[in-house]
Design a protein around this motif. Sequence first.
Motif, mmCIF file in Angstrom:
data_model
loop_
_atom_site.group_PDB
_atom_site.id
_atom_site.type_symbol
_atom_site.label_atom_id
_atom_site.label_comp_id
_atom_site.label_asym_id
_atom_site.label_seq_id
_atom_site.Cartn_x
_atom_site.Cartn_y
_atom_site.Cartn_z
ATOM 1 N N ARG A 1 -26.340 64.324 -26.446
ATOM 2 C CA ARG A 1 -26.084 65.117 -27.643
ATOM 3 C C ARG A 1 -27.076 64.779 -28.762
ATOM 4 N NH1 ARG A 1 -24.121 69.111 -25.145
ATOM 5 N NH2 ARG A 1 -21.971 68.937 -24.410
ATOM 6 N N CYS B 1 -17.769 62.443 -21.994
ATOM 7 C CA CYS B 1 -16.908 63.461 -22.575
ATOM 8 C C CYS B 1 -16.026 64.012 -21.459
ATOM 9 C CB CYS B 1 -17.748 64.591 -23.186
ATOM 10 S SG CYS B 1 -16.774 66.015 -23.718
ATOM 11 N N SER C 1 -21.035 57.306 -31.218
ATOM 12 C CA SER C 1 -21.110 58.108 -32.438
ATOM 13 C C SER C 1 -20.889 59.591 -32.159
ATOM 14 C CB SER C 1 -22.471 57.922 -33.119
ATOM 15 O OG SER C 1 -22.649 56.579 -33.519
ATOM 16 N N CYS C 2 -21.289 60.025 -30.968
ATOM 17 C CA CYS C 2 -21.156 61.443 -30.611
ATOM 18 C C CYS C 2 -19.868 61.731 -29.849
ATOM 19 C CB CYS C 2 -22.346 61.890 -29.766
ATOM 20 S SG CYS C 2 -23.899 61.960 -30.693
ATOM 21 N N SER C 3 -18.985 60.729 -29.750
ATOM 22 C CA SER C 3 -17.732 60.957 -29.010
ATOM 23 C C SER C 3 -16.560 60.249 -29.677
ATOM 24 C CB SER C 3 -17.883 60.488 -27.559
ATOM 25 O OG SER C 3 -18.215 59.104 -27.512
ATOM 26 N N LYS C 4 -16.524 60.288 -30.984
ATOM 27 C CA LYS C 4 -15.433 59.645 -31.716
ATOM 28 C C LYS C 4 -14.162 60.478 -31.742
ATOM 29 C CE LYS C 4 -18.261 56.772 -34.785
ATOM 30 N NZ LYS C 4 -18.607 56.438 -36.191
ATOM 31 N N GLN C 5 -14.301 61.761 -31.469
ATOM 32 C CA GLN C 5 -13.148 62.651 -31.537
ATOM 33 C C GLN C 5 -12.317 62.578 -30.263
ATOM 34 O OE1 GLN C 5 -12.577 64.003 -34.381
ATOM 35 N NE2 GLN C 5 -14.577 63.571 -35.319
ATOM 36 N N CYS D 1 -16.930 64.943 -26.699
ATOM 37 C CA CYS D 1 -18.159 64.847 -27.474
ATOM 38 C C CYS D 1 -18.082 65.735 -28.715
ATOM 39 C CB CYS D 1 -19.361 65.230 -26.617
ATOM 40 S SG CYS D 1 -19.435 66.972 -26.173
ATOM 41 N N SER D 2 -19.022 65.564 -29.609
ATOM 42 C CA SER D 2 -19.011 66.293 -30.882
ATOM 43 C C SER D 2 -19.100 67.803 -30.672
ATOM 44 C CB SER D 2 -20.177 65.817 -31.763
ATOM 45 O OG SER D 2 -21.407 65.911 -31.058
ATOM 46 N N HIS E 1 -15.782 69.112 -29.333
ATOM 47 C CA HIS E 1 -14.795 69.059 -30.416
ATOM 48 C C HIS E 1 -14.998 70.227 -31.382
ATOM 49 C CE1 HIS E 1 -12.127 67.487 -33.497
ATOM 50 N NE2 HIS E 1 -13.111 67.595 -34.364
ATOM 51 N N THR E 2 -16.252 70.497 -31.736
ATOM 52 C CA THR E 2 -16.545 71.612 -32.642
ATOM 53 C C THR E 2 -16.107 72.930 -32.026
ATOM 54 O OG1 THR E 2 -18.444 70.441 -33.571
ATOM 55 C CG2 THR E 2 -18.388 72.840 -33.845
#
Length: 283
Positions: free
Chosen positions: A161, A175, A185-189, A205-206, A209-210
């Motif tokens: 990412r 993810c 950092s790109c998979s905190k959600q 992953c970000s 999530h978005t």
Amino acid sequence: MMELLTFDRENRERIQAVEKSFGASGRSLTKQGRILMGQGRLMKQGRRKPQPKMFFLFNDVLVYGSILLNRRWYKNQKIIPLEDIQLEDMEDGMVLKNQWLIRTPCKSFFVSAPSYEEKRAWIEHIEDCRSSLLQGGSQQTGSTTFAVSWIPDQASFKCMRCFNKFSATNRRHHCRKCGFLVCNSCSKQRAVISHIHPTKKLRVCSLCHTRNEEDKKSRLRGDSSGKTSSDEDEVAASSDEEERDEGEDMIQNYACSSWLDSRMGTWGQMGTYVYPRPISLQL
């Protein structure tokens, strides 16, 4: 009649032997009408490397586990209902041969047989058992939503990412939505992926999530955008399919790399044993 009674006794003894091989941690496999169709060793693509696993095909489930002592003891028993399985034939890589993809709602993974003949035998036996199970009417067709297969750790040295390099402090994560290798950092959600776990929030992953948040907002807006809920579902399904295809393409390409060469050993010499059964016996 005598032939059927003999087969029933032998089948029961074989199933009990499989149960015992998993020890106290294994779940009971004894069930009315269950038949052990065959068993054999396959290479299963793991997160870090391919690993040998022992697979047992029954007429209603596929069971596999890690090998502790060949033909004696196994661990980490996994039981997959056949109605939840979808198979996809895969072309040979430069090193990893005779492979196919096993999709399930909770987990999807690649396996490799010692020979092309055994690969075809496994696929055909699984498909035949699944078809007989569904035609019998005792089971319903399984889920049409399957988990993505994970990209192996060695497939990328950078986050897929943000493209920052992985290191001892910047570790790899997966993810659960798209299967990509991503940094922390790109998979905190976290998000619920219902076909994997109905309530537990899993790492995403970000980007996924978005997309999930955008999908929720679209549903809240209703038809104000001119799209019906079914239209939105089709768009989301199409997006998921594209992510899955992209991830599998990366794994397929990675299967051609040389790191697998030393892992294959002499698997071509291993065999699969299919148990005989009376022709008159119905699955």
